[in-house]
Design a protein around this motif. Structure first.
Motif, PDB file in Angstrom:
ATOM      1  N   PRO A  32      26.252  90.105  84.820  1.00  0.00           N
ATOM      2  CA  PRO A  32      25.999  91.556  84.836  1.00  0.00           C
ATOM      3  C   PRO A  32      25.981  92.104  83.408  1.00  0.00           C
ATOM      4  O   PRO A  32      26.829  91.731  82.586  1.00  0.00           O
ATOM      5  CB  PRO A  32      27.162  92.122  85.645  1.00  0.00           C
ATOM      6  CG  PRO A  32      28.226  91.087  85.567  1.00  0.00           C
ATOM      7  CD  PRO A  32      27.558  89.757  85.416  1.00  0.00           C
ATOM      8  N   VAL A  33      25.016  92.970  83.128  1.00  0.00           N
ATOM      9  CA  VAL A  33      24.825  93.511  81.774  1.00  0.00           C
ATOM     10  C   VAL A  33      24.964  95.027  81.814  1.00  0.00           C
ATOM     11  O   VAL A  33      24.335  95.704  82.636  1.00  0.00           O
ATOM     12  CB  VAL A  33      23.447  93.114  81.204  1.00  0.00           C
ATOM     13  CG1 VAL A  33      23.266  93.692  79.802  1.00  0.00           C
ATOM     14  CG2 VAL A  33      23.283  91.614  81.207  1.00  0.00           C
ATOM     15  N   LEU A  34      25.768  95.555  80.928  1.00  0.00           N
ATOM     16  CA  LEU A  34      26.013  96.998  80.877  1.00  0.00           C
ATOM     17  C   LEU A  34      24.808  97.738  80.292  1.00  0.00           C
ATOM     18  O   LEU A  34      24.189  97.288  79.331  1.00  0.00           O
ATOM     19  CB  LEU A  34      27.251  97.269  80.016  1.00  0.00           C
ATOM     20  CG  LEU A  34      27.861  98.671  80.100  1.00  0.00           C
ATOM     21  CD1 LEU A  34      28.414  98.930  81.496  1.00  0.00           C
ATOM     22  CD2 LEU A  34      28.952  98.824  79.056  1.00  0.00           C
ATOM     23  N   ARG A  35      24.490  98.888  80.868  1.00  0.00           N
ATOM     24  CA  ARG A  35      23.384  99.714  80.380  1.00  0.00           C
ATOM     25  C   ARG A  35      23.922 100.793  79.437  1.00  0.00           C
ATOM     26  O   ARG A  35      24.969 101.383  79.697  1.00  0.00           O
ATOM     27  CB  ARG A  35      22.663 100.392  81.550  1.00  0.00           C
ATOM     28  CG  ARG A  35      21.956  99.426  82.489  1.00  0.00           C
ATOM     29  CD  ARG A  35      21.400 100.167  83.680  1.00  0.00           C
ATOM     30  NE  ARG A  35      20.683  99.276  84.587  1.00  0.00           N
ATOM     31  CZ  ARG A  35      20.313  99.618  85.828  1.00  0.00           C
ATOM     32  NH1 ARG A  35      20.610 100.827  86.285  1.00  0.00           N
ATOM     33  NH2 ARG A  35      19.673  98.754  86.577  1.00  0.00           N
ATOM     34  N   ALA A  36      23.166 101.037  78.365  1.00  0.00           N
ATOM     35  CA  ALA A  36      23.601 102.058  77.403  1.00  0.00           C
ATOM     36  C   ALA A  36      23.314 103.470  77.905  1.00  0.00           C
ATOM     37  O   ALA A  36      24.079 104.404  77.639  1.00  0.00           O
ATOM     38  CB  ALA A  36      22.919 101.829  76.059  1.00  0.00           C
ATOM     39  N   ASN A  37      22.203 103.647  78.624  1.00  0.00           N
ATOM     40  CA  ASN A  37      21.798 104.970  79.115  1.00  0.00           C
ATOM     41  C   ASN A  37      21.559 104.890  80.610  1.00  0.00           C
ATOM     42  O   ASN A  37      20.805 104.036  81.082  1.00  0.00           O
ATOM     43  CB  ASN A  37      20.534 105.449  78.408  1.00  0.00           C
ATOM     44  CG  ASN A  37      20.738 105.600  76.908  1.00  0.00           C
ATOM     45  OD1 ASN A  37      21.454 106.487  76.459  1.00  0.00           O
ATOM     46  ND2 ASN A  37      20.127 104.721  76.133  1.00  0.00           N
ATOM     47  N   ILE A  89      33.401  91.291  87.330  1.00  0.00           N
ATOM     48  CA  ILE A  89      33.976  90.837  86.066  1.00  0.00           C
ATOM     49  C   ILE A  89      32.921  90.097  85.266  1.00  0.00           C
ATOM     50  O   ILE A  89      31.821  89.821  85.755  1.00  0.00           O
ATOM     51  CB  ILE A  89      35.208  89.941  86.315  1.00  0.00           C
ATOM     52  CG1 ILE A  89      34.816  88.733  87.164  1.00  0.00           C
ATOM     53  CG2 ILE A  89      36.331  90.744  86.970  1.00  0.00           C
ATOM     54  CD1 ILE A  89      35.943  87.752  87.388  1.00  0.00           C
ATOM     55  N   GLY A  90      33.307  89.757  84.039  1.00  0.00           N
ATOM     56  CA  GLY A  90      32.391  89.007  83.179  1.00  0.00           C
ATOM     57  C   GLY A  90      31.183  89.823  82.753  1.00  0.00           C
ATOM     58  O   GLY A  90      30.098  89.265  82.543  1.00  0.00           O
ATOM     59  N   VAL A  91      31.340  91.124  82.603  1.00  0.00           N
ATOM     60  CA  VAL A  91      30.216  92.006  82.249  1.00  0.00           C
ATOM     61  C   VAL A  91      29.903  91.864  80.760  1.00  0.00           C
ATOM     62  O   VAL A  91      30.810  91.894  79.916  1.00  0.00           O
ATOM     63  CB  VAL A  91      30.547  93.471  82.578  1.00  0.00           C
ATOM     64  CG1 VAL A  91      29.409  94.392  82.137  1.00  0.00           C
ATOM     65  CG2 VAL A  91      30.829  93.637  84.062  1.00  0.00           C
ATOM     66  N   ASP A  92      28.630  91.724  80.460  1.00  0.00           N
ATOM     67  CA  ASP A  92      28.176  91.690  79.063  1.00  0.00           C
ATOM     68  C   ASP A  92      28.076  93.140  78.571  1.00  0.00           C
ATOM     69  O   ASP A  92      27.190  93.896  78.988  1.00  0.00           O
ATOM     70  CB  ASP A  92      26.833  90.980  78.972  1.00  0.00           C
ATOM     71  CG  ASP A  92      26.314  90.889  77.546  1.00  0.00           C
ATOM     72  OD1 ASP A  92      27.017  91.336  76.618  1.00  0.00           O
ATOM     73  OD2 ASP A  92      25.173  90.393  77.362  1.00  0.00           O
ATOM     74  N   THR A  93      28.972  93.524  77.681  1.00  0.00           N
ATOM     75  CA  THR A  93      28.988  94.915  77.197  1.00  0.00           C
ATOM     76  C   THR A  93      28.020  95.164  76.048  1.00  0.00           C
ATOM     77  O   THR A  93      27.813  96.320  75.660  1.00  0.00           O
ATOM     78  CB  THR A  93      30.400  95.292  76.731  1.00  0.00           C
ATOM     79  OG1 THR A  93      30.757  94.466  75.609  1.00  0.00           O
ATOM     80  CG2 THR A  93      31.409  95.108  77.865  1.00  0.00           C
ATOM     81  N   ARG A  94      27.441  94.134  75.497  1.00  0.00           N
ATOM     82  CA  ARG A  94      26.496  94.241  74.370  1.00  0.00           C
ATOM     83  C   ARG A  94      27.122  95.033  73.216  1.00  0.00           C
ATOM     84  O   ARG A  94      26.437  95.747  72.493  1.00  0.00           O
ATOM     85  CB  ARG A  94      25.192  94.894  74.820  1.00  0.00           C
ATOM     86  CG  ARG A  94      24.441  94.105  75.876  1.00  0.00           C
ATOM     87  CD  ARG A  94      23.079  94.706  76.125  1.00  0.00           C
ATOM     88  NE  ARG A  94      23.169  96.040  76.675  1.00  0.00           N
ATOM     89  CZ  ARG A  94      22.160  96.909  76.680  1.00  0.00           C
ATOM     90  NH1 ARG A  94      20.995  96.576  76.142  1.00  0.00           N
ATOM     91  NH2 ARG A  94      22.332  98.103  77.200  1.00  0.00           N
ATOM     92  N   ASP A  95      28.443  94.908  73.094  1.00  0.00           N
ATOM     93  CA  ASP A  95      29.199  95.567  72.027  1.00  0.00           C
ATOM     94  C   ASP A  95      29.086  97.096  72.058  1.00  0.00           C
ATOM     95  O   ASP A  95      29.244  97.769  71.037  1.00  0.00           O
ATOM     96  CB  ASP A  95      28.764  95.048  70.645  1.00  0.00           C
ATOM     97  CG  ASP A  95      29.099  93.580  70.454  1.00  0.00           C
ATOM     98  OD1 ASP A  95      30.132  93.144  71.002  1.00  0.00           O
ATOM     99  OD2 ASP A  95      28.331  92.891  69.768  1.00  0.00           O
ATOM    100  N   LEU A  96      28.781  97.647  73.240  1.00  0.00           N
ATOM    101  CA  LEU A  96      28.730  99.115  73.382  1.00  0.00           C
ATOM    102  C   LEU A  96      30.133  99.681  73.452  1.00  0.00           C
ATOM    103  O   LEU A  96      31.054  99.065  73.996  1.00  0.00           O
ATOM    104  CB  LEU A  96      27.954  99.496  74.650  1.00  0.00           C
ATOM    105  CG  LEU A  96      26.473  99.104  74.700  1.00  0.00           C
ATOM    106  CD1 LEU A  96      25.898  99.416  76.088  1.00  0.00           C
ATOM    107  CD2 LEU A  96      25.690  99.842  73.626  1.00  0.00           C
TER     108      LEU A  96
END
Length: 355
Positions: A32-37, A89-96
């Motif tokens: 799972p990848v976190l979205r910025a917007n 869990i294990g979400v990729d936050t992309r350093d946000l």
């Protein structure tokens, strides 16, 4: 030989099954990848809104959305805490560090609401066109934000108007794309019909001629102006019949054609007929505009005669006889001295007398 072939087929089948199973597992455990917007159209923010590859947890609500048309921010650590509570869990936050959440909305501008109400009242119980209606709302009809699903046009659901006091009560309806009940907006207030009127920019005195800078255009209540409101192009160049105050809406009855002849003004008296044209100076005994009959004093003969105002400082003398005028007619009409008539007749050719 048969055993070898069978073993080869089993091996190929097993390899294919293993490859398919591996692909299924990869899909199932996609990170799972976190979205910025994040953009939402409802009043809730769900897991599937904030991350990609949410899987079966996508429909779970975790936050209340911002107000209609507004944007808010969420710290990433708080988002991760909310996700862990639902075993994501294990979400990729992309350093946000934070994400922004915007709630879509449809904004109805105040001017559009006012126009819709005016159109609902148009030509109702004696009212005129919507463009000529002035509305005053009991509460400010400012911009209104609606859920984005309410995309229908503004339609009047109910309209009430009392012509005795000018009160209105209008309910507008907006349909919903999602099949939900239409949104209804109710507005109440007063309405008056207005007209464009020529209004004085300054006070003017009786008989004063209006200049372009003296008159401006304003919308005024029709009841104040009446049915004889003067247009600006009809007011400029006209003469005030009476004293008028600044800010006053002009009526046709307030105006008249400007006087071309003023009382006690020196004027030119003219008399013209076939073969005869006489002019003499006179003094106007009364004022008059073009076409008016005024009395004029002949300064030479001291006689008072009547004539028609034909131009600025010009009065034309006529005689009440249908036959061609002769010298006596001219003299009687204009009161000129015989020498003036003789001078005019001197230009008339005379036939030689027969011998």
């Amino acid at each position: 030989m048969l055993v070898r072939s069978l073993s080869l087929a089993i091996a190929l089948l097993a390899a294919a099954s293993a490859a398919a199973l591996g692909q299924t597992r990869d899909d199932a455990i996609a990170t799972p990848v976190l979205r910025a917007n994040v953009t939402v159209s409802g009043d809730l923010v769900r897991i599937g809104d904030v991350i990609d590859n949410a899987g079966p947890s996508a429909g779970i609500a975790i936050y209340r959305a911002p107000d209609l048309g507004m944007t808010g921010t969420l710290p990433v650590d708080r988002v991760l805490t909310a996700l862990r509570a639902h075993q994501v869990i294990g979400v990729d936050t992309r350093d946000l560090r934070e994400i922004s959440v915007t709630r879509l909305a449809r904004t109805l501008e105040g001017k559009d609401i006012e126009l819709a109400v005016a159109r609902a009242l148009e030509r109702r119980n004696g009212l005129g066109d919507a463009a000529n209606l002035g509305l005053t709302f009991d509460r400010d009809a400012g911009d209104v934000r609606l859920d984005a699903a309410n995309s229908g046009a503004l339609h009047p659901a109910s309209v009430r108007y009392d012509a005795r006091n000018g009160r209105f009560d209008v309910t507008l309806e907006i349909s919903n794309d999602g099949g939900a009940a239409p949104v209804k907006l109710r507005f109440a207030g007063t309405v008056i019909e207005t007209v464009e009127a020529a209004v004085l920019a300054r006070g003017v005195e009786r008989n004063e001629v209006l200049k372009a800078s003296d008159v401006v255009i304003e919308r005024r209540p029709k009841a104040e102006v009446g049915n004889d409101a003067a247009r600006r192009d009809r007011a400029v160049g006209m003469q005030a019949r009476r004293q008028l105050r600044a800010g006053q809406a002009l009526r046709l009855a307030d105006l008249a054609k400007p006087d071309l002849v003023q009382r006690d003004q020196s004027v030119t008296l003219t008399y013209q007929a076939a073969g005869l044209y006489l002019t003499i100076r006179g003094k106007a005994l009364e004022s008059g505009t073009e076409g008016d009959v005024v009395n004029v004093l002949n300064l030479q003969s001291k006689r008072t005669i009547s004539g028609v105002v034909t131009g600025r400082g010009q009065v034309s003398i006529t005689v009440a006889t249908p036959r061609l005028p002769d010298t006596s007619d001219a003299t009687s009409a204009i009161g000129a001295a015989p020498v003036a008539v003789a001078a005019a007749n001197a230009n008339t050719p005379v036939s030689p007398k027969a011998e």
